[in-house]
Write a protein that holds these residues in place. Structure first.
Motif, short mmCIF file in Angstrom:
data_model
loop_
_atom_site.label_atom_id
_atom_site.label_comp_id
_atom_site.label_asym_id
_atom_site.label_seq_id
_atom_site.Cartn_x
_atom_site.Cartn_y
_atom_site.Cartn_z
N SER A 82 0.86 -1.17 0.00
CA SER A 82 0.00 0.00 0.00
C SER A 82 0.91 1.24 0.00
N GLU A 89 0.75 3.67 1.97
CA GLU A 89 1.10 3.93 3.38
C GLU A 89 2.29 3.07 3.81
N ASP A 90 2.27 1.78 3.45
CA ASP A 90 3.40 0.89 3.80
C ASP A 90 4.69 1.35 3.12
N TYR A 91 4.56 1.72 1.86
CA TYR A 91 5.74 2.18 1.11
C TYR A 91 6.34 3.42 1.75
N ARG A 92 5.48 4.36 2.09
CA ARG A 92 5.97 5.59 2.72
C ARG A 92 6.60 5.35 4.08
N SER A 93 6.15 4.31 4.76
CA SER A 93 6.73 4.02 6.08
C SER A 93 8.02 3.23 5.96
#
Length: 78
Positions: free
Chosen positions: A68, A70-74
């Motif tokens: 996702s 969000e996961d990539y950004r984290s």
């Protein structure tokens, strides 16, 4: 031969345009004409390599191999 086909096409077009489906025919023609104009003005295209990359990406997504946003950004990675 080409002019005979054009005359036949024109006759068919006129017959439909004057009938109850005339508005539908005109709307369809407008849509198709706009697509042609868009294609003529589009200087970008997808190469065979681009299409293959899209296909592989779709397969990855269907197989659950994606992150996702969000996961990539984290910072998570596959």
């Amino acid at each position: 031969m080409k002019s005979v086909l054009n005359i036949e096409l024109l006759n068919k077009f006129q017959a439909v345009a004057q009938g109850p489906d005339g508005d539908l025919l005109i709307n369809l023609l407008d849509i198709l004409y706009a697509r042609i104009a868009d294609q003529e003005n589009d200087d970008q295209y997808l190469s065979p390599d681009d299409l293959e990359a899209i296909r592989r990406g779709q397969e990855d997504m269907q197989g659950g191999r994606f992150l996702s946003l969000e996961d990539y950004r984290s910072g998570k990675r596959l």
